[in-house]
Design a protein around this motif. Structure first.
Motif, PDB file in Angstrom:
ATOM      1  N   LEU A   1       0.855  -1.191   0.000  1.00 40.83           N
ATOM      2  CA  LEU A   1       0.000   0.000   0.000  1.00 40.83           C
ATOM      3  C   LEU A   1       0.886   1.235   0.000  1.00 40.83           C
TER       4      LEU A   1
ATOM      5  N   TRP B   1      -3.298   4.981  -1.215  1.00 40.62           N
ATOM      6  CA  TRP B   1      -4.031   5.879  -0.321  1.00 40.62           C
ATOM      7  C   TRP B   1      -3.807   7.275  -0.885  1.00 40.62           C
TER       8      TRP B   1
ATOM      9  N   SER C   1      -0.216  12.555  -3.991  1.00 41.82           N
ATOM     10  CA  SER C   1      -1.307  11.668  -4.408  1.00 41.82           C
ATOM     11  C   SER C   1      -1.244  11.305  -5.877  1.00 41.82           C
TER      12      SER C   1
ATOM     13  N   LEU D   1       1.241   5.195   0.445  1.00 42.82           N
ATOM     14  CA  LEU D   1       0.562   6.336   1.045  1.00 42.82           C
ATOM     15  C   LEU D   1       0.581   7.534   0.102  1.00 42.82           C
ATOM     16  N   ASN D   2      -0.154   8.572   0.479  1.00 40.25           N
ATOM     17  CA  ASN D   2      -0.174   9.797  -0.314  1.00 40.25           C
ATOM     18  C   ASN D   2       1.056  10.653  -0.066  1.00 40.25           C
TER      19      ASN D   2
ATOM     20  N   THR E   1      -9.057  -2.072   6.774  1.00 40.82           N
ATOM     21  CA  THR E   1      -8.759  -0.651   6.954  1.00 40.82           C
ATOM     22  C   THR E   1      -9.842   0.020   7.787  1.00 40.82           C
TER      23      THR E   1
ATOM     24  N   SER F   1     -11.574   4.508  -6.908  1.00 44.08           N
ATOM     25  CA  SER F   1     -11.718   4.605  -5.463  1.00 44.08           C
ATOM     26  C   SER F   1     -12.546   3.423  -4.983  1.00 44.08           C
TER      27      SER F   1
ATOM     28  N   THR G   1      -8.905  11.955   1.344  1.00 47.13           N
ATOM     29  CA  THR G   1      -8.139  10.746   1.060  1.00 47.13           C
ATOM     30  C   THR G   1      -8.897   9.449   1.325  1.00 47.13           C
ATOM     31  N   GLY G   2      -8.508   8.432   0.567  1.00 47.48           N
ATOM     32  CA  GLY G   2      -9.116   7.122   0.693  1.00 47.48           C
ATOM     33  C   GLY G   2      -8.349   6.076  -0.087  1.00 47.48           C
ATOM     34  N   LEU G   3      -8.878   4.858  -0.108  1.00 49.93           N
ATOM     35  CA  LEU G   3      -8.227   3.726  -0.754  1.00 49.93           C
ATOM     36  C   LEU G   3      -8.547   3.685  -2.248  1.00 49.93           C
TER      37      LEU G   3
ATOM     38  N   HIS H   1      -1.997   8.516   8.943  1.00 54.09           N
ATOM     39  CA  HIS H   1      -1.725   7.126   8.567  1.00 54.09           C
ATOM     40  C   HIS H   1      -1.624   6.180   9.757  1.00 54.09           C
TER      41      HIS H   1
ATOM     42  N   PHE I   1      -3.118   2.492   9.804  1.00 54.56           N
ATOM     43  CA  PHE I   1      -2.479   1.414   9.048  1.00 54.56           C
ATOM     44  C   PHE I   1      -1.412   0.723   9.897  1.00 54.56           C
TER      45      PHE I   1
END
Length: 341
Positions: free
Chosen positions: A43, A96, A80, A45-46, A250, A114, A227-229, A53, A56
């Motif tokens: 995963l 993310w 991002s 991150l942004n 999550t 998303s 933000t999101g997955l 975060h 996580f």
């Protein structure tokens, strides 16, 4: 097992042989299945890890992701847009990322969607020292605010000023990169900056020893998803069960971190050399936890999205020219993995 999983088994084995850590920031995208049935999932991150975060890291520490069959490898990001593109090109398994960047890249043909926005109230804000004399949008007139050209908070700034009843021409802006914005505020070269209230603000407060004031976009009625997955379209097509497990894990991790904020932040300790101090991380996470729901999703599990909120986000961002107009929610969002509760 996805096609990406099959093609990266050897790469995953090589990574294991090299002894790379579970929370590294390499370019590999391991998706191997261990003897106990857990899947190694990366995963990105942004940004470099900060308080947002914490769930996580806490979810990994507390075995929440493992319970869902996932050995989560957390990787630092560098914005991002880069995260979205890394997911779309199969450099990592999931991402993310900030929703405006996700949607803009989907419009450009990047093959992601998303699968659940967690920060449902935008943290975008003008951030100033509390002793600056700026306590309302009207006070921004005649002052200079640091911005970063092209990012969503900057693009939306004229809309914010309009909704706040402030003449855009009355506020000066200076274009700087993210680090430069913070430095400019700390050295009084600008009167404030535009960014995420739960990110830069606590950092500046800790470095300066001064209190911060946040003029939030949402306070004048300007709100959109943050933000999101995100998941590759190929994984949604070929391995929907994995997506569902990641979203569920999550969601559980965010709920657990809300209940145990100090422990969640402690789980981040030592995981990245650029990580802020623990007190900054805690303030960042506490501010993050206030952004997890809208009126439409209050009481739902973290990561549950309302169609009305998606429609509102698309309208706000298309009106500002950030995303294409007239596209449906399912162009950008796959609701099949929504958490329960």
């Amino acid at each position: 097992m996805t096609s990406r999983t099959r093609t990266t088994l050897l790469a995953a084995a090589a990574v294991a042989a090299l002894g790379l850590g579970a929370c590294g920031s390499g370019d590999d995208a391991p998706s191997a299945t261990a003897a106990d049935g857990t899947r190694t999932v990366s995963l990105m991150l942004n940004w470099y890890p900060y308080g947002e975060h914490a769930p996580f890291y806490y979810g990994v520490q507390e075995g929440i992701f493992a319970k869902h069959g996932i050995d989560l490898q957390i990787k630092a990001g560098q914005g991002s847009t880069k995260t979205v593109q890394a997911v779309g090109s199969d450099q990592v398994d999931f991402g993310w990322a900030d929703t405006p960047a996700v949607l803009a890249n989907i419009d450009k043909g990047v093959g992601v969607k998303s699968v659940g926005v967690f920060l449902q109230t935008t943290p975008s804000s003008v951030q100033v020292f509390s002793d600056s004399g700026i306590s309302s949008p009207a006070d921004l007139a005649g002052h200079t605010i640091a911005v970063s050209a092209g990012d969503a908070p900057t693009v939306m700034f004229p809309t914010y000023l309009k909704m706040a009843g402030v003449d855009e021409g009355a506020v000066k802006t200076q274009n700087l990169d993210p680090a430069g914005k913070i430095a400019a505020v700390l050295t009084d070269k600008v009167d404030g900056l535009i960014g995420f209230a739960h990110d830069q603000g606590p950092t500046i407060a800790a470095k300066s020893g001064k209190e911060m004031t946040y003029l939030r976009y949402s306070d004048v009625g300007l709100n959109y998803f943050s933000t999101g997955l995100i998941a590759p379209q190929g994984t949604l097509d070929d391995d929907a069960a994995l997506v569902k497990e990641l979203v569920a894990a999550t969601s559980e991790a965010f709920a657990a971190a809300e209940q145990q904020p100090e422990a969640a932040v402690q789980a981040m300790s030592g995981k990245d050399p650029q990580m802020p101090a623990d007190d900054v991380l805690l303030e960042q996470w506490k501010q993050t936890s206030e952004l997890l729901h809208t009126d439409a999703t209050e009481g739902d599990a973290p990561g549950v999205n309302a169609t009305a909120d998606w429609e509102s986000t698309l309208k706000v961002l298309s009106d500002a020219g950030l995303v294409a107009a007239g596209k449906s929610v399912d162009t950008y969002f796959d609701a099949s993995a929504q958490p329960q509760g």
